[in-house]
Design a protein around this motif. Structure first.
Motif, PDB file in Angstrom:
ATOM      1  N   UNK A   1      51.714  34.963  47.467  1.00 20.80           N
ATOM      2  CA  UNK A   1      50.253  35.093  47.501  1.00 20.80           C
ATOM      3  C   UNK A   1      49.763  35.282  46.078  1.00 20.80           C
ATOM      4  N   UNK A   2      48.443  35.133  45.886  1.00 19.28           N
ATOM      5  CA  UNK A   2      47.888  35.340  44.550  1.00 19.28           C
ATOM      6  C   UNK A   2      47.825  36.826  44.279  1.00 19.28           C
ATOM      7  N   UNK A   3      48.459  37.220  43.212  1.00 21.24           N
ATOM      8  CA  UNK A   3      48.563  38.660  42.951  1.00 21.24           C
ATOM      9  C   UNK A   3      47.350  39.138  42.148  1.00 21.24           C
ATOM     10  N   UNK A   4      47.188  38.609  40.962  1.00 23.15           N
ATOM     11  CA  UNK A   4      46.053  39.015  40.130  1.00 23.15           C
ATOM     12  C   UNK A   4      45.248  37.769  39.774  1.00 23.15           C
TER      13      UNK A   4
END
Lengths: 100, 487, 656
Positions: C75-78
């Motif tokens: 998933x997109x973390x930051x």
């Protein structure tokens, strides 16, 4: 007939006596009495002016001042008595709550 | 989606209901007073969550706006609204109030009624500062917050509380005066206190700089930035646990919030002019306060100094004037509220049991109080910015943003991360490791109110640490819009 | 990347996900419920999870062998501004080799720990931590971007902090833990700046995008205070700071010997499979960056060579068995960096791979000895050992295999990898290759010397520890410890056979496998004659070292004391580890604390700032004090003031 100037002089003398009392005396009763004297100086002055100028309004102020002086004397004296009861002191430089 | 009319006013004034109810309760019924306070604060928190859910983060202007004429001869409005910059602080404030009530449940035994009144009043003022868009209203809430804080520290604080409160009050009040002057000048010049109307106004350069400095002094003292930080350690040390939590969690955030809200959009040229100075002060704050931490003997004082260091990162991020840095700064303010607030709560937990704040008093707590040690460890790690905790995301974004605008500054600031690890781990070692000292045996286990207060904080530490995007999304549009008129 | 022949799979694959997360889940469950529910069964979950991750790693290995690589985001973390980082995985020959090595060793060390840690009050905690450690390392090697690498990077640092300080009631243990973390932080400071610089110049932190865009900065220079700095060199330097911290290279090596305060399985885990290899792994992963700058390569080679040599000089003077092995780790890591520094990344990784097995074996064998002597006040001291061959035959044989392997005796794992490094150094296109080769050769001899020093001292001669053991006899360790030893000793022999060089008739399969990712070093070999000579030289060096050790420690035991008293100065210099700790204390720690205490706390905060603030308050007070006199509370005074005011008013009115 007493000249108008005499009344003014009397009033001035009374005022100076009262003022001296207020400034130099420390006994709270005397202070109140001196205030009364100043008030009386005013009363005399107003009455004289009213008589001299043939105008009634001065007398009105005189009556008003007499009433006020009476009230002031009553309140002031009762406060003085209360202070004396609490602190057993009558000299104003000794009665000092204001410790700045 | 639950749509509630006048949601902001509801959140703002709801604690008033609690205040009135507590007034009506006789002071003997302490339990009832606590329960009323907790319930009100919690309902308020729920409403602020509804606010979060209903927030549309693609909208660049203010949302949930309420605007009524308030003082017509001053042309001042009762003007509320939120945007991506302030939205996250509202639930943070209400959450902190709930947790403060919980953490004080047992530790405050004197003048209970007044204490919870003060806490609820604090809640109103805190939320008010973040919501108001009218400068006069803002100033009103800004100053109103001082009163309950003054009382909380001055009445329920430690032995040197009088010195600390007066110092705290005078320091912050001194700063606010300059802000008031600037606000009055703005009013005389433009005849309005309306924030949105003042946006985009231009000033003569020297006037703009003076106005900037007027606001800056108020905010810098609140943050606190480097040379004006000395009130914070004193105030933190003497405040009761709840007072420290509010100070760390919300009060010092007001400064950073004010900088983003007022300094950058209202005075863009002065911002660019002074940015370098503030960056330098921030670096000094980071390193200086970090060094100061190395030689503290008092638990709370150490954490207070670490606050100064962390807030140095926040101001650094704000004045990197770079979207990544500003987002990091806002997020770091939330993080710092969570982490340092939680650390103060942890100190409160142990203080209630041993009545000592001296680091040398402790030792070996990991053996005698393992659950507590685990809690403290998590917050320590978040405080030193370990990846996977919220502290990392904030520091990483701030340093990255700063690096993009100024490499040297970023490199200097990053040394603060090393010092941060040094003092926090040293603290942890002295308090929790090694042989247990005499005073730490037979401590009472953690109570329910302490657990309930700390567990949400742990949740937030890891939630923001592993999934910061929802939080960053809130500020995306607003921060972009904020910085778009700078260049 | 040159792995064009690979089919890249970009979709989520459950196996890749489970490899790191099985140990993670096991760790968390064990940590939370271990104390109350699992107690002495706390090892079950971590061991099983590690077994499954190992099997999954193997299946991934077969996938990669059949030409598939994975690269996807969980998933997109930051996401902030232009920064976009996911939590994702990259499975290619390099990482799949690492996860196979990590999970296999970690699994065996878990099993070994069941015996070693039995009865410890922190049993559940130990297993939770080592699983978490393994998870962190797996996250590190599997990551597909630099930030996640940093996550694993710091997380292994954290786990090492927990594990080194496992017996936290000992001050030395908690000190060592703190030191390890802070020294690593110093390295990570550079590493983080490296990440920032990478993002600044390339605008991305994903490996595959970094490799695409690297050519763009080949000619970029940055002006720092008048010096033109080549940007790839700058980034490589900053990132290498992190590698120096994590892989314990000079000057950030000081934490590793102290890290011996932790339980022995932890030392094995740190030194063999996880943590210290991270630096080498990172350099290899970003080899394209390092190869862009000759200075960067020289730096890597130089740091490796210095560490290699320094550690080999310190090791023979130490008496703590674990410290000696720790210094040998430093030295071997130096070899790996030397390999990287001459462009032979695949060979460096090969040495990392073989080293993992023989070093784990050495540590676990040492742990077995310590376990046998645990009644002694200091069971690590080789001066109380001796003649243990008779008491613990399995340990004796396994350590013998490991020692031969590390000494580079032909046929064992260490021989192949070390010889490859020396050969590649000698034939390297870089001018410093020959120097590296010479240092490597000398150190090879020294390595054999100090390894056999502990071997001879521990297992031969008379048992010297009777007085301190108070009637207990040393005994062989339980099966749960010896079986992992035997399995790892198989690895210590055969892991090298995967990469037998062509000169010896092998196919160098291991290196070919990695070269698809790490590139093939350009070397010019006309015929194999020179290679055979080099090989013979290094074998001779190893044998010489063993012979010297035999001479000094078995044949003529008085030689040792003669030497140490004859060359007192040098001996003290080496025994005190080149005075690094004292030096750092003098130039970093003391000044920092001095500034913190005196300048910041006493002078600036209390005197200058607070005195200014309180001073301004005092000024205001003094000012007020003047006016306060008029408010004495005496009515007469007030009357006088009234009169005075009246007069002034009248005068003004009159003048008007």
């Amino acid at each position: 007939m007493v000249p108008f100037e005499y009344y003014v002089t009397l009033s001035l003398i009374l005022f100076v006596i009262g003022l001296a009392g207020v400034l130099f005396r420390r006994n709270i009763i005397i202070l109140l009495a001196s205030l009364e004297i100043i008030m009386n100086a005013l009363i005399v002055l107003f009455a004289a002016i009213s008589f001299h100028a043939k105008d009634i309004s001065g007398y009105l102020i005189v009556f008003f001042l007499i009433g006020m002086a009476a009230a002031e004397a009553g309140v002031g004296l009762s406060l003085a008595v209360l202070l004396y009861k609490k602190l057993k002191k009558v000299y104003v430089d000794e009665i000092n709550f204001y410790r700045g | 989606m639950l749509v509630i009319p006048n949601l902001l006013s509801l959140i703002l004034w709801l604690p008033l209901v609690g205040i009135v109810l507590i007034f009506l309760v006789p002071r003997k019924k302490e339990d009832l007073i606590k329960k009323i306070a907790l319930l009100t604060a919690f309902v308020d928190f729920l409403f602020s969550i509804i606010l979060l859910i209903n927030f549309d983060y693609n909208e660049k202007g203010f949302q949930f706006v309420e605007k009524w004429l308030w003082l017509d001869y001053l042309n001042s409005y009762y003007f509320l609204g939120v945007d991506g910059i302030s939205i996250l602080f509202v639930p943070l404030s209400t959450l902190v109030t709930v947790l403060c009530i919980l953490i004080s449940w047992r530790s405050i035994t004197d003048k209970v009624k007044e204490f919870y009144l003060a806490l609820l009043f604090t809640n109103i003022a805190m939320v008010g500062v973040f919501l108001s868009l009218d400068l006069l209203l803002f100033y009103l809430f800004w100053e109103a917050l001082l009163i309950p804080m003054y009382l909380i520290i001055g009445i329920w604080g430690g032995p040197r509380r009088i010195y600390s409160t007066i110092k705290f009050f005078l320091y912050t009040f001194f700063g606010s005066i300059f802000m008031l002057l600037a606000i009055i000048y703005l009013f005389l010049q433009y005849g309005t206190f309306d924030y949105t109307a003042l946006l985009g106004k231009t000033f003569q350069p020297h006037i703009e700089k003076l106005l900037f400095l007027g606001f800056l002094i108020a905010f810098a003292i609140k943050v606190p930035m480097w040379p004006v930080h000395t009130w914070l350690p004193d105030a933190h040390t003497e405040a009761p646990t709840a007072g420290s939590v509010i100070l760390a969690g919300i009060l010092i955030k007001l400064g950073g919030y004010g900088m983003i809200r007022f300094l950058i959009p209202l005075f863009p040229h002065a911002t660019l002019y002074f940015a370098k100075l503030i960056l330098i002060l921030s670096i000094i704050a980071i390193i200086y306060a970090g060094l100061a931490c190395l030689w503290q003997s008092d638990l709370k004082r150490l954490i207070a100094y670490s606050s100064v260091s962390h807030m140095g990162f926040v101001t650094l991020g704000i004045f990197s004037l770079n979207p990544i840095g500003v987002k990091g700064a806002i997020l770091q303010m939330i993080n710092h509220g969570v982490v340092t607030g939680a650390l103060f709560m942890c100190v409160g937990v142990i203080y209630d049991r041993t009545h000592s704040r001296a680091i040398s008093y402790y030792g070996g707590l990991a053996t005698t109080f393992p659950l507590y040690a685990a809690f403290f460890m998590i917050f320590t790690l978040a405080s030193i910015g370990l990846p996977g905790t919220n502290g990392f995301i904030g520091e990483f974004l701030i340093l990255l943003g700063t690096f993009l605008s100024n490499k040297t500054v970023a490199a200097l600031a990053a040394t603060g991360v090393i010092i941060g690890a040094a003092y926090m781990l040293w603290l942890y070692q002295r308090v929790f490791f090694m042989r247990p000292s005499q005073g730490v045996y037979n401590l009472q286990p953690m109570k329910w109110n302490e657990l309930i207060a700390l567990i949400p904080m742990i949740g937030l530490v890891f939630l923001i640490g592993f999934y910061p995007n929802p939080f960053l999304d809130f500020m995306r549009t607003s921060v972009f819009h904020l910085l778009s008129n700078l260049r | 990347m040159s792995g064009a022949s690979f089919q890249v799979i970009n979709t989520f694959d459950l196996r890749v996900y489970l490899v790191p997360f099985l140990p993670f889940v096991a760790s968390i469950i064990t940590l939370i419920f271990g104390k109350r529910y699992f107690k002495d069964k706390a090892h079950i979950l971590p061991v099983l999870s590690l077994l499954f991750s190992f099997l999954l790693s193997l299946s991934l290995l077969f996938d990669v062998l059949s030409g598939k690589t994975y690269q996807f985001d969980l998933y997109s973390w930051i996401v902030a501004g232009s920064l976009k980082v996911g939590l994702g995985f990259l499975v290619d020959p390099l990482s799949v080799m690492m996860i196979c090595m990590v999970t296999s060793l970690s699994f065996l060390i878990h099993v070994y720990s069941i015996g070693y840690m039995a009865g410890d009050p922190g049993y559940y905690r130990f297993f939770s931590y080592i699983s978490l450690f393994t998870f962190s390392m797996l996250m590190l090697v599997l990551s597909n971007n630099l930030v996640q690498l940093f996550l694993g990077w710091e997380a292994v640092g954290l786990c090492s902090y927990f594990l080194i300080g496992f017996w936290y009631e000992k001050k030395s243990a908690s000190d060592a833990a703190k030191k390890a973390f802070i020294v690593n932080r110093v390295g990570d400071f550079g590493f983080a700046l490296g990440i920032f610089a990478m993002f600044y110049y390339l605008g991305t932190l994903y490996y595959h995008e970094i490799f695409e865009r690297l050519p763009l900065i080949a000619g970029t220079y940055l002006n720092i205070y008048g010096y033109e700095i080549h940007v790839p060199f700058l980034i490589a330097l900053l990132l290498f700071c992190g590698a120096m911290g994590k892989s314990a290279q000079v000057p950030l090596h000081v934490w590793l010997p102290d890290a011996m305060e932790g339980p022995t399985p932890v030392s094995a885990l740190i030194h063999a499979a996880t943590m210290v290899t991270a630096g080498v792994f990172m350099v290899s992963r970003l080899h394209a960056l390092f190869e862009m700058s000759d200075y960067a390569m020289a730096m890597v080679a130089l740091v490796g060579a210095i560490t290699c040599f320094m550690a080999a000089t310190i090791a023979p003077t130490q008496f703590d068995i674990k410290r000696v092995i720790a210094y040998s780790t430093l030295s071997q890591l130096g070899y790996m960096f030397m390999a990287c520094g001459v462009g032979a990344f695949a060979v460096g990784m090969f040495h990392l791979f073989t080293h993992a097995y023989f070093k784990a074996l050495l540590f676990l064998g040492a742990g077995s000895i310590i376990h046998a002597l645990h009644h002694a006040p200091d069971p690590n001291d080789i001066r109380i050992m001796g003649g243990l061959r008779r008491y613990m035959p399995i340990t004796f044989w396994t350590i013998f295999i490991a020692s031969l392997s590390i000494a580079g005796i032909p046929g064992l794992a260490g021989f192949f990898s070390k010889d490859e490094i020396l050969a590649y150094a000698y034939f390297s296109k870089y001018p410093w290759g020959k120097v590296i080769w010479l240092i490597g050769l000398v150190v090879a001899s020294m390595t054999a010397f100090y390894t056999f020093r502990i071997f001879f001292k521990a297992f031969f001669g008379e048992f010297r520890g009777k007085d301190v053991l108070h009637g207990h006899h040393p005994h062989e360790s339980p099966k749960v410890m010896t079986i992992p030893l035997i399995i790892i000793s198989i690895g210590a022999i055969f892991s090298g056979w995967l990469g037998i060089p062509e000169a010896l008739g092998g196919g160098a399969h291991f290196q070919r496998f990695l070269e698809s990712v790490l590139g093939h070093p350009e070397i010019h070999v006309e015929d194999h004659t020179l290679e055979y000579i080099l090989m013979a030289l290094s074998v001779l060096a190893g044998l010489l070292g063993i012979f010297l050790a035999y001479l000094v420690y078995l044949k003529v035991p008085t030689l040792e004391t003669t030497f140490s008293s004859r060359f007192k100065r040098i001996y003290t210099f080496l025994y005190r580890k080149w005075f690094f700790d004292e030096l750092y204390d003098l130039i970093f720690i003391r000044p920092t604390l001095f500034i913190a205490r005196t300048v910041v706390n006493l002078i600036l905060d209390t005197f200058i700032i607070d005195q200014t603030v309180n001073g301004s308050a005092k000024t205001a007070e003094a000012f007020a004090g003047f006016f306060r006199k008029f408010h004495a509370g005496v009515v007469n005074y007030y009357n006088w003031f009234i009169l005075l005011g009246l007069l002034i008013y009248l005068v003004i009115m009159y003048l008007k």
